[in-house]
Write an enzyme that holds these catalytic residues in place. Structure first.
Site, PDB file in Angstrom:
ATOM      1  N   ASN A 146      76.309 -25.702  60.365  1.00 52.01           N
ATOM      2  CA  ASN A 146      75.852 -26.204  59.070  1.00 52.01           C
ATOM      3  C   ASN A 146      77.035 -26.490  58.147  1.00 52.01           C
ATOM      4  OD1 ASN A 146      73.056 -26.037  59.582  1.00 52.01           O
ATOM      5  ND2 ASN A 146      73.085 -23.831  59.181  1.00 52.01           N
ATOM      6  N   CYS A 156      68.467 -27.462  65.410  1.00 53.78           N
ATOM      7  CA  CYS A 156      68.099 -26.452  64.424  1.00 53.78           C
ATOM      8  C   CYS A 156      66.752 -25.847  64.800  1.00 53.78           C
ATOM      9  CB  CYS A 156      68.016 -27.085  63.033  1.00 53.78           C
ATOM     10  SG  CYS A 156      67.518 -25.937  61.729  1.00 53.78           S
ATOM     11  N   HIS A 157      66.637 -24.530  64.677  1.00 50.57           N
ATOM     12  CA  HIS A 157      65.400 -23.861  65.090  1.00 50.57           C
ATOM     13  C   HIS A 157      64.435 -23.602  63.940  1.00 50.57           C
ATOM     14  CE1 HIS A 157      67.931 -19.954  64.552  1.00 50.57           C
ATOM     15  NE2 HIS A 157      67.394 -20.318  63.414  1.00 50.57           N
ATOM     16  N   HIS A 170      66.710 -28.865  57.283  1.00 54.15           N
ATOM     17  CA  HIS A 170      66.340 -27.805  56.350  1.00 54.15           C
ATOM     18  C   HIS A 170      65.411 -28.280  55.228  1.00 54.15           C
ATOM     19  CE1 HIS A 170      70.017 -25.189  57.653  1.00 54.15           C
ATOM     20  NE2 HIS A 170      68.979 -25.051  58.467  1.00 54.15           N
TER      21      HIS A 170
END
Length: 468
Positions: A156, A178-179, A215
């Site tokens: 990130n 990304c999880h 995000h």
């Protein structure tokens, strides 16, 4: 990629190979899978940490009786790790935890609260200044030593850094993984099981259409076992909007849960506002909108502000755990992690097709966001490569919030790579967490933050802080 007998064998370069988190997850996943043969070359600026992880990796392989298939080595240079690699994984910490502490503490002195500070807002911006030059160096090296490799970025700010990879080496075959979207898939699995009256589904059984940026992702279609789940999710969000909901209550004594988990109130509120489901964790979602929405009253919205002091203590604990594994402590029981890298590698090399959310340049999969901006949607991994899945378009009222972030991220990459220091402050000022404090205070905060970073910055950028 080469063959050893009938086994396809891959060379995987792991940049940040001293990792205390992602690297060991990969070790466990590869050992658990049992079908991949690979030489995993670990490179880290901390050579001792890479050597430790190489030994731990061989322990994982040995426990699974995979030492004929899996080999871990610590490499002395980026060139040695990358040369001829089939896959590259990038998992680095841009700067230090001291830098992260400044990223949080300095804005707080100016009245800006951040729950994470690694993606957007003042903290995400300064972290990007530290990280973009490093990713640029890695991208250039990939172009020289393994131009055909598939590249997975785990670092990130993901949108910015994946964009930097493509800006430096446009032919790169990279994606950001990304999880965070797993959070809403787990909630949807719970709802599907409740509807079915039995535990029939896990999060892997839930299919979602993902759209947005990293995000700040959203879901506008979902299914499980052939059942449409969006109507049920929206009703659930409205039902629990006021108090939030979590399958297992947050234990206030569990610091990790308290600082990293949430009660879904931000997700539910965004669903009620915009008609689509927020997919990431609340602490990430909250940083993309004005502070008055959620961050001013994070306790009322039931999510934590993750303190760097806790991250430092957690790192110390992980270092101790890694040292114990290195000296013979019992390995964790074999079980797959929630990461998709092994599935993605297998799909790209002829195994079962994999579809999941990833970060890629926008070539039309996200309507309403700029071409070339890094967007997060589903993509199909197969022997044909990585193909973005058309996601559609965000609701208009939400798009006007998301689009400026995407444009700012692209412009930030371009400014740093061009050493255009004059472009940075206007970009910094335009973030919705920064703009309310006014031009003069924001400019001083920017200079304070640049001056405080202990990590190397390009000289043209470092000079900005010297005048503070």
């Amino acid at each position: 990629m080469h063959n050893k007998g009938s086994i396809s064998s891959f060379d995987i370069a792991y940049i940040g190979g001293g990792s205390l988190n992602w690297a060991t997850k990969l070790m466990g996943d590869l050992a658990f899978d049992g079908t991949i043969a690979a030489h995993i070359r670990l490179f880290d600026l901390d050579q001792a940490a890479a050597e430790r992880n190489a030994r731990i990796g061989m322990r994982y392989a040995g426990r699974a009786d995979q030492t004929e298939r899996l080999r871990y080595t610590a490499e002395p240079s980026l060139k040695a790790a990358l040369t001829g690699a089939d896959f590259v994984i990038i998992s680095i910490l841009p700067g230090s935890f001291d830098d992260m502490a400044h990223d949080i503490a300095i804005p707080e002195r100016y009245g800006i609260r951040q729950s994470v500070g690694d993606t957007v807002g003042p903290g995400g911006f300064i972290r990007a200044l530290r990280a973009i030059p490093e990713l640029a160096e890695i991208a250039a090296a990939i172009g020289t030593f393994c131009p055909k490799a598939y590249v997975c970025n785990l670092t990130n700010p993901m949108s910015v850094l994946t964009g930097a990879l493509y800006k430096v080496f446009p032919e790169i075959r990279a994606w950001g993984s990304c999880h965070e979207v797993i959070k809403i898939r787990k909630l949807l699995a719970f709802l599907a099981n409740r509807r079915r009256g039995e535990v029939a589904f896990g999060y892997r059984d839930v299919k979602v259409n993902v759209l947005g940026i990293n995000h700040f992702t959203f879901v506008d279609a979902a299914s499980a076992g052939g059942m449409d789940m969006m109507t049920e999710y929206m009703a659930f969000a409205r039902e629990h909007h006021a108090d939030g909901w979590r399958e297992n209550p947050i234990d206030p004594a569990d610091e990790h849960v308290r600082y990293f988990e949430d009660m879904n109130r931000v997700k539910f509120d965004l669903a009620c506002r915009f008609g689509v489901a927020g997919a990431a964790g609340d602490r990430h979602l909250a940083e993309f909108v004005p502070q008055s929405w959620y961050l001013d009253e994070n306790e009322r919205w039931k999510f934590g502000l993750t303190p760097v002091e806790y991250r430092i203590r957690e790192r110390t604990e992980k270092q101790a755990a890694a040292a114990a594994l290195d000296t013979g402590a019992a390995l964790p029981p074999p079980a797959p992690s929630e990461e998709a890298i092994v599935e993605q590698i297998k799909a790209l090399t002829g195994g079962p097709e994999h579809v999941g959310n990833v970060n890629l340049p926008n070539i039309g999969q996200m309507q309403g966001l700029p071409p070339g901006a890094i967007v997060e949607t589903n993509a199909r991994f197969s022997g044909l490569g990585i193909q973005p899945v058309h996601a559609g378009r965000l609701p208009a009222a939400l798009e006007v919030i998301v689009r400026p972030h995407a444009e700012r991220q692209t412009a930030l990459v371009e400014a740093v790579l061009a050493r255009d220091s004059a472009a940075l402050l206007p970009l910094f000022l335009s973030d919705p967490l920064v703009s309310p404090i006014g031009l003069d205070r924001a400019a001083q905060m920017f200079r304070d933050m640049v001056a405080a970073t202990t990590h190397r910055l390009p000289e043209a950028l470092a000079r900005l802080g010297k005048a503070a």
